[in-house]
Design a protein around this motif. Sequence first.
Motif, PDB file in Angstrom:
ATOM      1  N   SER A 166       8.811 -18.309  42.946  1.00  0.00           N
ATOM      2  CA  SER A 166       9.635 -18.105  41.742  1.00  0.00           C
ATOM      3  C   SER A 166      10.107 -19.446  41.192  1.00  0.00           C
ATOM      4  O   SER A 166      11.260 -19.621  40.804  1.00  0.00           O
ATOM      5  CB  SER A 166      10.844 -17.210  42.063  1.00  0.00           C
ATOM      6  N   MET A 167       9.180 -20.407  41.177  1.00  0.00           N
ATOM      7  CA  MET A 167       9.455 -21.749  40.647  1.00  0.00           C
ATOM      8  C   MET A 167       8.426 -22.057  39.569  1.00  0.00           C
ATOM      9  O   MET A 167       7.455 -22.779  39.802  1.00  0.00           O
ATOM     10  CB  MET A 167       9.408 -22.798  41.762  1.00  0.00           C
ATOM     11  N   PRO A 168       8.601 -21.492  38.376  1.00  0.00           N
ATOM     12  CA  PRO A 168       7.619 -21.727  37.314  1.00  0.00           C
ATOM     13  C   PRO A 168       7.669 -23.161  36.813  1.00  0.00           C
ATOM     14  O   PRO A 168       8.709 -23.820  36.833  1.00  0.00           O
ATOM     15  CB  PRO A 168       8.059 -20.745  36.222  1.00  0.00           C
ATOM     16  N   THR A 169       6.519 -23.658  36.396  1.00  0.00           N
ATOM     17  CA  THR A 169       6.448 -24.971  35.770  1.00  0.00           C
ATOM     18  C   THR A 169       6.868 -24.828  34.311  1.00  0.00           C
ATOM     19  O   THR A 169       6.212 -24.144  33.534  1.00  0.00           O
ATOM     20  CB  THR A 169       5.025 -25.534  35.843  1.00  0.00           C
ATOM     21  N   LEU A 170       7.976 -25.462  33.945  1.00  0.00           N
ATOM     22  CA  LEU A 170       8.496 -25.333  32.588  1.00  0.00           C
ATOM     23  C   LEU A 170       8.105 -26.498  31.698  1.00  0.00           C
ATOM     24  O   LEU A 170       8.151 -26.384  30.478  1.00  0.00           O
ATOM     25  CB  LEU A 170      10.022 -25.197  32.627  1.00  0.00           C
ATOM     26  N   ARG A 171       7.735 -27.617  32.301  1.00  0.00           N
ATOM     27  CA  ARG A 171       7.347 -28.785  31.496  1.00  0.00           C
ATOM     28  C   ARG A 171       6.395 -29.644  32.305  1.00  0.00           C
ATOM     29  O   ARG A 171       6.526 -29.756  33.523  1.00  0.00           O
ATOM     30  CB  ARG A 171       8.595 -29.592  31.109  1.00  0.00           C
ATOM     31  N   VAL A 172       5.428 -30.237  31.628  1.00  0.00           N
ATOM     32  CA  VAL A 172       4.476 -31.145  32.279  1.00  0.00           C
ATOM     33  C   VAL A 172       4.349 -32.414  31.442  1.00  0.00           C
ATOM     34  O   VAL A 172       4.050 -32.348  30.246  1.00  0.00           O
ATOM     35  CB  VAL A 172       3.085 -30.489  32.442  1.00  0.00           C
ATOM     36  N   ASP A 173       4.594 -33.538  32.069  1.00  0.00           N
ATOM     37  CA  ASP A 173       4.319 -34.828  31.443  1.00  0.00           C
ATOM     38  C   ASP A 173       2.911 -35.253  31.842  1.00  0.00           C
ATOM     39  O   ASP A 173       2.563 -35.210  33.028  1.00  0.00           O
ATOM     40  CB  ASP A 173       5.315 -35.890  31.903  1.00  0.00           C
ATOM     41  N   GLN A 174       2.115 -35.678  30.870  1.00  0.00           N
ATOM     42  CA  GLN A 174       0.744 -36.105  31.148  1.00  0.00           C
ATOM     43  C   GLN A 174       0.544 -37.525  30.646  1.00  0.00           C
ATOM     44  O   GLN A 174       0.861 -37.835  29.495  1.00  0.00           O
ATOM     45  CB  GLN A 174      -0.263 -35.175  30.467  1.00  0.00           C
ATOM     46  N   CYS A 175       0.050 -38.370  31.514  1.00  0.00           N
ATOM     47  CA  CYS A 175      -0.261 -39.758  31.160  1.00  0.00           C
ATOM     48  C   CYS A 175      -1.716 -40.024  31.510  1.00  0.00           C
ATOM     49  O   CYS A 175      -2.272 -39.419  32.428  1.00  0.00           O
ATOM     50  CB  CYS A 175       0.637 -40.727  31.926  1.00  0.00           C
ATOM     51  N   ILE A 176      -2.328 -40.937  30.788  1.00  0.00           N
ATOM     52  CA  ILE A 176      -3.723 -41.276  31.081  1.00  0.00           C
ATOM     53  C   ILE A 176      -3.887 -42.787  31.027  1.00  0.00           C
ATOM     54  O   ILE A 176      -3.245 -43.477  30.222  1.00  0.00           O
ATOM     55  CB  ILE A 176      -4.689 -40.583  30.082  1.00  0.00           C
ATOM     56  N   ARG A 177      -4.695 -43.294  31.934  1.00  0.00           N
ATOM     57  CA  ARG A 177      -4.962 -44.729  31.991  1.00  0.00           C
ATOM     58  C   ARG A 177      -6.363 -44.939  32.534  1.00  0.00           C
ATOM     59  O   ARG A 177      -7.055 -43.999  32.906  1.00  0.00           O
ATOM     60  CB  ARG A 177      -3.930 -45.451  32.854  1.00  0.00           C
ATOM     61  N   PHE A 178      -6.785 -46.187  32.568  1.00  0.00           N
ATOM     62  CA  PHE A 178      -8.110 -46.556  33.040  1.00  0.00           C
ATOM     63  C   PHE A 178      -7.922 -47.530  34.182  1.00  0.00           C
ATOM     64  O   PHE A 178      -7.182 -48.512  34.061  1.00  0.00           O
ATOM     65  CB  PHE A 178      -8.887 -47.199  31.898  1.00  0.00           C
ATOM     66  N   GLY A 179      -8.542 -47.275  35.332  1.00  0.00           N
ATOM     67  CA  GLY A 179      -8.375 -48.165  36.472  1.00  0.00           C
ATOM     68  C   GLY A 179      -9.351 -47.839  37.576  1.00  0.00           C
ATOM     69  O   GLY A 179     -10.184 -46.940  37.463  1.00  0.00           O
ATOM     70  N   GLY A 190     -19.104 -40.357  43.411  1.00  0.00           N
ATOM     71  CA  GLY A 190     -20.339 -41.134  43.446  1.00  0.00           C
ATOM     72  C   GLY A 190     -20.241 -42.456  42.718  1.00  0.00           C
ATOM     73  O   GLY A 190     -21.243 -42.956  42.190  1.00  0.00           O
ATOM     74  N   LEU A 191     -19.038 -43.065  42.712  1.00  0.00           N
ATOM     75  CA  LEU A 191     -18.829 -44.324  42.006  1.00  0.00           C
ATOM     76  C   LEU A 191     -18.928 -45.502  42.968  1.00  0.00           C
ATOM     77  O   LEU A 191     -18.631 -45.372  44.160  1.00  0.00           O
ATOM     78  CB  LEU A 191     -17.440 -44.337  41.345  1.00  0.00           C
ATOM     79  N   ALA A 192     -19.326 -46.646  42.441  1.00  0.00           N
ATOM     80  CA  ALA A 192     -19.299 -47.873  43.223  1.00  0.00           C
ATOM     81  C   ALA A 192     -17.840 -48.207  43.549  1.00  0.00           C
ATOM     82  O   ALA A 192     -16.930 -47.819  42.813  1.00  0.00           O
ATOM     83  CB  ALA A 192     -19.942 -49.009  42.436  1.00  0.00           C
ATOM     84  N   PRO A 193     -17.586 -48.929  44.662  1.00  0.00           N
ATOM     85  CA  PRO A 193     -16.209 -49.183  45.106  1.00  0.00           C
ATOM     86  C   PRO A 193     -15.283 -49.766  44.048  1.00  0.00           C
ATOM     87  O   PRO A 193     -14.103 -49.424  44.001  1.00  0.00           O
ATOM     88  CB  PRO A 193     -16.405 -50.148  46.282  1.00  0.00           C
ATOM     89  N   ASP A 194     -15.790 -50.639  43.199  1.00  0.00           N
ATOM     90  CA  ASP A 194     -14.938 -51.292  42.200  1.00  0.00           C
ATOM     91  C   ASP A 194     -15.132 -50.738  40.797  1.00  0.00           C
ATOM     92  O   ASP A 194     -14.620 -51.296  39.825  1.00  0.00           O
ATOM     93  CB  ASP A 194     -15.206 -52.804  42.179  1.00  0.00           C
ATOM     94  N   ALA A 195     -15.854 -49.630  40.675  1.00  0.00           N
ATOM     95  CA  ALA A 195     -16.102 -49.055  39.352  1.00  0.00           C
ATOM     96  C   ALA A 195     -14.845 -48.381  38.819  1.00  0.00           C
ATOM     97  O   ALA A 195     -14.163 -47.655  39.549  1.00  0.00           O
ATOM     98  CB  ALA A 195     -17.245 -48.055  39.418  1.00  0.00           C
ATOM     99  N   PRO A 196     -14.505 -48.601  37.548  1.00  0.00           N
ATOM    100  CA  PRO A 196     -13.302 -47.979  36.989  1.00  0.00           C
ATOM    101  C   PRO A 196     -13.533 -46.507  36.648  1.00  0.00           C
ATOM    102  O   PRO A 196     -14.665 -46.036  36.544  1.00  0.00           O
ATOM    103  CB  PRO A 196     -13.049 -48.800  35.725  1.00  0.00           C
ATOM    104  N   ALA A 197     -12.446 -45.788  36.470  1.00  0.00           N
ATOM    105  CA  ALA A 197     -12.502 -44.374  36.102  1.00  0.00           C
ATOM    106  C   ALA A 197     -11.307 -44.057  35.214  1.00  0.00           C
ATOM    107  O   ALA A 197     -10.331 -44.813  35.158  1.00  0.00           O
ATOM    108  CB  ALA A 197     -12.474 -43.483  37.347  1.00  0.00           C
ATOM    109  N   SER A 198     -11.401 -42.942  34.525  1.00  0.00           N
ATOM    110  CA  SER A 198     -10.259 -42.441  33.766  1.00  0.00           C
ATOM    111  C   SER A 198      -9.324 -41.737  34.746  1.00  0.00           C
ATOM    112  O   SER A 198      -9.760 -40.956  35.586  1.00  0.00           O
ATOM    113  CB  SER A 198     -10.734 -41.467  32.689  1.00  0.00           C
ATOM    114  N   ILE A 199      -8.022 -42.030  34.649  1.00  0.00           N
ATOM    115  CA  ILE A 199      -7.041 -41.478  35.579  1.00  0.00           C
ATOM    116  C   ILE A 199      -5.959 -40.746  34.785  1.00  0.00           C
ATOM    117  O   ILE A 199      -5.260 -41.358  33.971  1.00  0.00           O
ATOM    118  CB  ILE A 199      -6.401 -42.573  36.443  1.00  0.00           C
ATOM    119  N   MET A 200      -5.856 -39.448  35.013  1.00  0.00           N
ATOM    120  CA  MET A 200      -4.802 -38.649  34.383  1.00  0.00           C
ATOM    121  C   MET A 200      -3.736 -38.351  35.420  1.00  0.00           C
ATOM    122  O   MET A 200      -4.035 -37.936  36.537  1.00  0.00           O
ATOM    123  CB  MET A 200      -5.366 -37.342  33.823  1.00  0.00           C
ATOM    124  N   GLU A 201      -2.480 -38.580  35.065  1.00  0.00           N
ATOM    125  CA  GLU A 201      -1.359 -38.301  35.949  1.00  0.00           C
ATOM    126  C   GLU A 201      -0.503 -37.209  35.335  1.00  0.00           C
ATOM    127  O   GLU A 201      -0.134 -37.296  34.152  1.00  0.00           O
ATOM    128  CB  GLU A 201      -0.550 -39.572  36.196  1.00  0.00           C
TER     129      GLU A 201
END
Length: 234
Positions: A166-179, A190-201
């Motif tokens: 009984s703990m509904p999610t009432l709000r979500v903050d979404q951020c995105i970055r590249f790293g 399947g990425l190389a160790p130092d390959a960047p990716a899109s990261i959503m938080e």
Amino acid sequence: MTKLNRVSDAIIRSIESGALRDGDRLPSEGELAARHGVSVGTVQKALTRLMHAGLITREQGRGTFVSATRVTPADVRYLRFRDEAGNELPSYVHARSVKRIKRKGPWSEFLAGDNYVRIERVINVGGRFDLYSEFWLREEVFAQLGGLDREALQKNLRELIGQRLSMPTLRVDQCIRFGVPPALAARELGLAPDAPASIMELRGYALRDEPLYYQSVYAPAFAERLMIAREKLA
């Protein structure tokens, strides 16, 4: 739509409609190529893509079969995509692990507390590419869920928390970055160790803005242009 996507989507639709069921054998590569008017090479690439998504299995000398593990699209409302024609791409969730962790990081800064549980999952989008997800909860919140089997871990975790606690999610903050993603995420994608990716938080809040969960979602680079289907919170 490319020939590869056309073949993949056709097989996925057959699975979702029930025309192909768990354990059913798919037509041969040659039959699929003739049916869809493509080369055998294109069919092989489509089958490899669907095998990686967990929708089919390929057995040497026997053929290709619908996977008996999980063929139902998961309800992942915060990560929904449409192709350029407006067709929504189903998501298929594969639970990897559940770990109790004391290590500090962005999750601890948001959730506070001392002990955490990290749920690791791979989310396949329409048989086309994978996302890697880390879903963090305070250990005491996870304990209140009463244990989660593999089927539960492949559902919408946000809704599961709302229903059971009984703990509904009432709000979500979404951020995105590249790293550069952590090693485990890179390996799953399947990425190389130092390959960047899109990261959503994503940071989810319950009543009175109480921090409820923290999530990181990692995506590899892909060329196809997709539309984001927006979610409406209940």
